[in-house]
Each structure stands twice: as structure tokens, then as C-alpha cells.
Design an enzyme around this catalytic site. Structure first.
Site, PDB file in Angstrom:
ATOM      1  N   CYS A   1      -0.875   3.707  -3.389  1.00 43.53           N
ATOM      2  CA  CYS A   1      -0.261   2.765  -2.456  1.00 43.53           C
ATOM      3  C   CYS A   1       0.765   1.900  -3.176  1.00 43.53           C
ATOM      4  CB  CYS A   1      -1.328   1.873  -1.819  1.00 43.53           C
ATOM      5  SG  CYS A   1      -2.419   2.756  -0.686  1.00 43.53           S
TER       6      CYS A   1
ATOM      7  N   TYR B   1     -13.448   2.729  -6.219  1.00 50.60           N
ATOM      8  CA  TYR B   1     -13.161   1.385  -5.712  1.00 50.60           C
ATOM      9  C   TYR B   1     -13.620   1.262  -4.265  1.00 50.60           C
ATOM     10  CZ  TYR B   1      -9.049   3.678  -3.630  1.00 50.60           C
ATOM     11  OH  TYR B   1      -8.215   4.517  -2.931  1.00 50.60           O
TER      12      TYR B   1
ATOM     13  N   SER C   1      -2.845  10.228   5.262  1.00 54.62           N
ATOM     14  CA  SER C   1      -3.830  10.421   4.201  1.00 54.62           C
ATOM     15  C   SER C   1      -4.208   9.120   3.507  1.00 54.62           C
ATOM     16  CB  SER C   1      -3.306  11.424   3.166  1.00 54.62           C
ATOM     17  OG  SER C   1      -2.123  10.943   2.549  1.00 54.62           O
ATOM     18  N   GLY C   2      -3.576   8.018   3.875  1.00 57.31           N
ATOM     19  CA  GLY C   2      -4.023   6.732   3.364  1.00 57.31           C
ATOM     20  C   GLY C   2      -3.076   6.000   2.455  1.00 57.31           C
TER      21      GLY C   2
ATOM     22  N   HIS D   1       0.626  -2.742   0.999  1.00 58.70           N
ATOM     23  CA  HIS D   1      -0.425  -3.709   1.344  1.00 58.70           C
ATOM     24  C   HIS D   1      -0.579  -4.802   0.282  1.00 58.70           C
ATOM     25  CE1 HIS D   1      -3.313  -2.196  -1.671  1.00 58.70           C
ATOM     26  NE2 HIS D   1      -2.982  -0.969  -1.297  1.00 58.70           N
TER      27      HIS D   1
END
Length: 423
Positions: free
Chosen positions: A349, A313, A326-327, A331
């Protein structure tokens, strides 16, 4: 924190001499013409008190050596010794069981002026007291241990740890104890808290529970001029002050696909979300908001997904609240609105509608708490990927302190002698 016990023991005879020195005679503490040795009332209080070594010749005590107070040719005993430098730092010390010798157990500061208060008792129970002053010389160090506190001054959430980064490693338990004693954290209102050594160059401080809402946290170092190890002395450190905001805790239930945001103990909003799908499961546990970014470009390659593969993606993401380095973010994910509240379809996420993500973004700050439960993922790491500090229980957290057990109540043997602890 300061602990101070004073022994009251059977006195002996009166006349004698008290000697104060660094353990090396050639570098002993010395006086000056204005020494309180000349005060008549001092002689009456403790007859014959003197400093070992030269007096009034400008020589200074070696800060590399411990301070020693002894009773020579004196049949009474020392009952109390307090040594404080001009900045208010106390020396920890220990008195022998027979009351004949006291020595410091923490390092002296270099280029410092000390006041030593010695109390004695004679065989008739009459107390004596003497105040002695001495100065230490310049450290012979070639290396300075620097400390940088974090985060930057400002307002943070109740989960924000205080960090201390060292400019060189400190490995030995004894040296770590010297450093840790000098790093002071005070809050209003006061709370129980402890430092934890993350590694040789980093410490974190957190309370037993989250910080109280609207607390003020002040952080400072007393390490300047203190010997830490061989040719390593503490340097000056800028103090830090933090303000704690409202208590905001966002609880994400990956099983029910809901996030409930609590403010000061009251649920204020429940949001449908999607979390990590199998193989990309969201980490369980407590995380702390690290940053807020209104726009982030997220690419699968950043988490090891090959470009062009089925899971690849490359997406523009708005209202991204970061919770791991690490992300992992909370959101906006408008592409998954149909799954939010129903299924977990993300790559780790927590996704929600753009409207809800904007609300969340505007209502949390750095240091606020995001907790995930009922995910198939691993637990959040305590260190190295953000602030997972709260995933260690209090006993394990305190086990990471170099001072664990240092402030416990004295034993019966300890109470038989003077054993003040460093502030």
C-alpha cells in the site's frame, strides 16, 4: 456513428418493379391499406414499385431474415436505400455493384415498424423515390440478452471506465459486433472512445485520453428486440448518465517517496509517502479509485502472509482509499511516519500520515487517477483487479473492440455502391 455513401452511376431504362422482402418468401415484409404504394406521386417517382408477398393481410416480416430490396424487370438501378425503425435505429446494408439488389447486413428488430426509402434513377437520369412501410413479427427467441451498465449514476473522476455486464456469454465475433453496435456512449464535450471486450460477458468503454473535466456521459442500449444469435434477442436496458468532476491525478514516485496531487493540471499538494518494500513492491502504472473506506482492518493473511510469521500484521487503518480489489490502498500509516519520504516499508500500500491521508481521502472521489512510477513492482493488470484499463495503449485498447476498422473510410470499390453503416 453513421456512415452513408450514395452511388451515382450510369442509369438504364425506366419501367419496372422494385421488390422488398425478407429473404424467405413466405415471411416477406407486408403492407397495410395505408401503404404509400397507393400514393399517385409515388408511382410518378418510381413506376411499378411493389412489395413482394401478401399486402394488407396482416402478415408481418420474419425478423430472423434479412431485409432485401431488389429491382426486377427494371432496367434502371437503385441508388439509395435507407431503412429505419420507429425508434430511429438504422439498418446497415449493402447494394450490389450493378444496383439490382440491396440487403441488410445487421439484424432487424422484432415487433418493430420500419420505414424504407428507396431511390432509383432511369436511363435519362430522372430520379425516382418510394417510401415503403412494413412491420416485423414477434421474435421466436427463448433467451434474452440483458445488459447492465456501470457504475451507478453519479459524479466520478476522469479515469472512470463505463462497464457493460451481459447476463449470458457472447463469443462469436459477429454476435459481439451486433452487441457492440447497439451500446452507445455519448459525451459532452464529445471525445473519441471505444468498447473493449474484457471477456465473453463484460465490456469496458473508455476514451482515448481521460474524460474531459466536467463532462456529461450518457450511455444507452439499442439492443432491445435485436437478434443477437440463434434464439437470443436483446432485452431492455436501463440507460445511464454520469457526470465527470475535476481532473484529479495523484502521481506517486516510489523512488523519491513522494506523491504529488494534480487538480485540473496544477500541482496542489506534495505528500511524503512510503510504498511497498522488496518482496511486496507496489504495482506500477495507472489505477483508478474504486472506493473510500474510513476504517478498514488490515490483516496479513488476506495477502497470503502466515499468521504469526515475521511479516504478519493485524492493524486498524483509517482513511483508506482503495485502488485494487486485492487490497492495495492509499491510507493512514502513523506507524511508518519516520520512513515516509525516506524509505519504502509497506506491504504494497501507499502509506502516509493520518493528517495527509485524511486530506487525500477528502479530496479524491471514485474514478480519480492514482499512478505509480519507479517501483520495482509489476505493472498494474489491465483487468480483474480494479480498473487498470489505462495501462493499455490506444491501439491495443481498440484491438479489443469487435468493430475495429468498422468505421474506416470506404475504398474506391465501396464508393461505387451504397454501403450505409448501422448507427
Amino acid at each position: 456513428m453513421s456512415h452513408h455513401t450514395t452511388a451515382r452511376t450510369r442509369p438504364r431504362t425506366a419501367a419496372g418493379v422494385l421488390l422488398v422482402s425478407a429473404l424467405a418468401a413466405t415471411t416477406a415484409a407486408c403492407g397495410s391499406p395505408e401503404q404509400p404504394l397507393a400514393a399517385p406521386e409515388a408511382h410518378q417517382a418510381a413506376n411499378g414499385i411493389a412489395l413482394k408477398g401478401p399486402i394488407g393481410d396482416g402478415r408481418k416480416a420474419d425478423p430472423d431474415k434479412p431485409l432485401e430490396v431488389t429491382a426486377e424487370a427494371f432496367d434502371g438501378r437503385i441508388t439509395d436505400v435507407t431503412a429505419v425503425d420507429a425508434t430511429g435505429r438504422h439498418l446497415a446494408g449493402e447494394l450490389s455493384a450493378d444496383g439490382r439488389r440491396w440487403h441488410s447486413t445487421t439484424p432487424l428488430a422484432g415487433n418493430a415498424r420500419y420505414t424504407v426509402r428507396v431511390s432509383t434513377v432511369d436511363e435519362k437520369g430522372a430520379p425516382g423515390r418510394k417510401v415503403l412501410n412494413f412491420s416485423t413479427g414477434k421474435p421466436t427467441a427463448r433467451h434474452v440478452l440483458g445488459v447492465t451498465f456501470g457504475p451507478k449514476s453519479g459524479t466520478y473522476g476522469v479515469g472512470q471506465p463505463v462497464t457493460a455486464e451481459l447476463n449470458r456469454p457472447v463469443r462469436s465475433p459477429a454476435q459481439r459486433a451486433v452487441v457492440e453496435r447497439a451500446l452507445r456512449v455519448e459525451s459532452t464535450p464529445a471525445v473519441a472512445g471505444s468498447w473493449h471486450w474484457v471477456d465473453d460477458k463484460e465490456l469496458h468503454f473508455r476514451p482515448k485520453e481521460y474524460w474531459p473535466a466536467h463532462a456529461t456521459v450518457r450511455v444507452r442500449s439499442n439492443l432491445e428486440g435485436i437478434k443477437v444469435g440463434d434464439r437470443i434477442w436483446g432485452g431492455r436496458t436501463e440507460p445511464l448518465e454520469l457526470t465527470i468532476g475535476d481532473k484529479v491525478v495523484a502521481l506517486t514516485d516510489a523512488g523519491s517517496h513522494r506523491m504529488t496531487v494534480h487538480k485540473n493540471g496544477k500541482a496542489i499538494k506534495t505528500l511524503p509517502v512510503t510504498t511497498g518494500k522488496p518482496g511486496f513492491d507496489t504495482r506500477n502504472g495507472v489505477k483508478v479509485v474504486l472506493a473510500k473506506e474510513r476504517f478498514v482492518r488490515m490483516r496479513g493473511t488476506s495477502i497470503g502472509i502466515a499468521e504469526g510469521s515475521a511479516e504478519s500484521y493485524d492493524l486498524p487503518v483509517h482513511f483508506a482509499t482503495r485502488v485494487t480489489w486485492s487490497g492495495e490502498y492509499v491510507h493512514a500509516a502513523p506507524w511508518s511516519v519516520g520512513s515516509q519520504g525516506v524509505d519504502n516499508v509497506s506491504h504494497g500500500c501507499t502509506g502516509m500520515s493520518t493528517e495527509n491521508a485524511e486530506w487525500f481521502f477528502e479530496n479524491v472521489r471514485e474514478g480519480d487517477v492514482v499512478e505509480v512510477v519507479n517501483s520495482a513492482g509489476d505493472m498494474m493488470e489491465p483487468f480483474g483487479n480494479g480498473f487498470g484499463d489505462w495501462n493499455l495503449d490506444w491501439e491495443k485498447w481498440r484491438a479489443g473492440s469487435a468493430l475495429t476498422g468498422d468505421a474506416e473510410a470506404p475504398t474506391a470499390a465501396d464508393r461505387a455502391r451504397l454501403a450505409p453503416q448501422s448507427l
